[in-house]
Design an enzyme around this catalytic site. Structure first.
Site, PDB file in Angstrom:
ATOM      1  N   GLN A 149      16.682 -17.943  10.590  1.00  0.00           N
ATOM      2  CA  GLN A 149      15.582 -18.703  10.021  1.00  0.00           C
ATOM      3  C   GLN A 149      13.934 -17.625   9.869  1.00  0.00           C
ATOM      4  O   GLN A 149      13.222 -16.550  11.105  1.00  0.00           O
ATOM      5  CB  GLN A 149      14.583 -19.265  11.999  1.00  0.00           C
ATOM      6  CG  GLN A 149      13.022 -19.685  10.639  1.00  0.00           C
ATOM      7  CD  GLN A 149      13.303 -20.854  10.149  1.00  0.00           C
ATOM      8  OE1 GLN A 149      14.662 -21.930  10.418  1.00  0.00           O
ATOM      9  NE2 GLN A 149      13.068 -21.729   9.256  1.00  0.00           N
ATOM     10  N   PHE A 150      14.341 -16.792   8.859  1.00  0.00           N
ATOM     11  CA  PHE A 150      13.340 -15.598   8.588  1.00  0.00           C
ATOM     12  C   PHE A 150      12.377 -15.545   8.280  1.00  0.00           C
ATOM     13  O   PHE A 150      11.477 -14.486   8.852  1.00  0.00           O
ATOM     14  CB  PHE A 150      14.221 -14.414   7.459  1.00  0.00           C
ATOM     15  CG  PHE A 150      13.416 -15.655   5.855  1.00  0.00           C
ATOM     16  CD1 PHE A 150      12.496 -15.496   5.744  1.00  0.00           C
ATOM     17  CD2 PHE A 150      13.934 -16.629   5.423  1.00  0.00           C
ATOM     18  CE1 PHE A 150      11.803 -15.770   4.345  1.00  0.00           C
ATOM     19  CE2 PHE A 150      13.529 -17.432   4.511  1.00  0.00           C
ATOM     20  CZ  PHE A 150      12.657 -16.838   4.202  1.00  0.00           C
ATOM     21  N   THR A 151      11.983 -16.713   8.553  1.00  0.00           N
ATOM     22  CA  THR A 151       9.845 -17.147   8.477  1.00  0.00           C
ATOM     23  C   THR A 151       9.716 -17.335  10.164  1.00  0.00           C
ATOM     24  O   THR A 151       8.246 -16.803   9.910  1.00  0.00           O
ATOM     25  CB  THR A 151       9.966 -18.404   7.631  1.00  0.00           C
ATOM     26  OG1 THR A 151      10.183 -19.442   8.692  1.00  0.00           O
ATOM     27  CG2 THR A 151      10.366 -18.906   6.424  1.00  0.00           C
TER      28      THR A 151
END
Length: 152
Positions: A78-80
């Site tokens: 989940q890079f966000t």
């Protein structure tokens, strides 16, 4: 590394609208990697998350860990989580590590959790994923490896 951990009754992920993976009672972990993260931080984070006591005992106290309840784990990249909304209306993701850094650390984290003997399902790095969960509580924590380091 940063993780959002949710205690779930069950969770699933459908990858590219084709394959679905699921777990029962346990933890849904959204995991993000930033530029200067290391394998040592992956070890600390895996140890910390897997040792948390987030389940109720017979007296209703939050006193049991994954081991005691036979819990499972789902890990989703989940890079966000490293997104910034400080300026403008569109988030920027400059603090998220590029795939060549993030993928090996994500995979290292998953392998560390599996090595502890848990049943682990994962999403697929970079794929479109539809994540579905039935939260238990709800009980959600944000854990950042920078907060796990000893004070200087």
């Amino acid at each position: 590394m940063k993780a959002v951990l949710t205690r779930v009754k069950r969770a699933s992920v459908t990858i590219d609208e084709i394959e679905t993976r699921s777990i029962g009672r346990g933890f849904l972990i959204l995991l993000a990697v930033t530029h200067d993260d290391t394998e040592a931080q992956a070890v600390k984070l895996a140890d910390k998350l897997c040792s948390l006591r987030l389940f109720e005992d017979a007296e209703g106290k939050i006193n049991l860990g994954l081991d005691e309840v036979g819990g499972e784990i789902m890990v989703i990249s989940q890079f966000t989580l490293y997104g910034s909304c400080r300026k403008g209306r569109r988030p920027e993701f400059l603090n998220a590590a590029r795939p060549e850094t993030a993928i090996p650390l994500y995979e290292k984290f998953v392998s560390l959790v599996r090595a502890k003997g848990y049943r682990v399902e994962t999403g697929e790095f970079g794929a479109y994923m539809a994540v579905d969960s039935v939260n238990d509580g709800p009980f959600t924590l944000i854990v950042d490896t920078k907060d796990l380091e000893a004070p200087k």
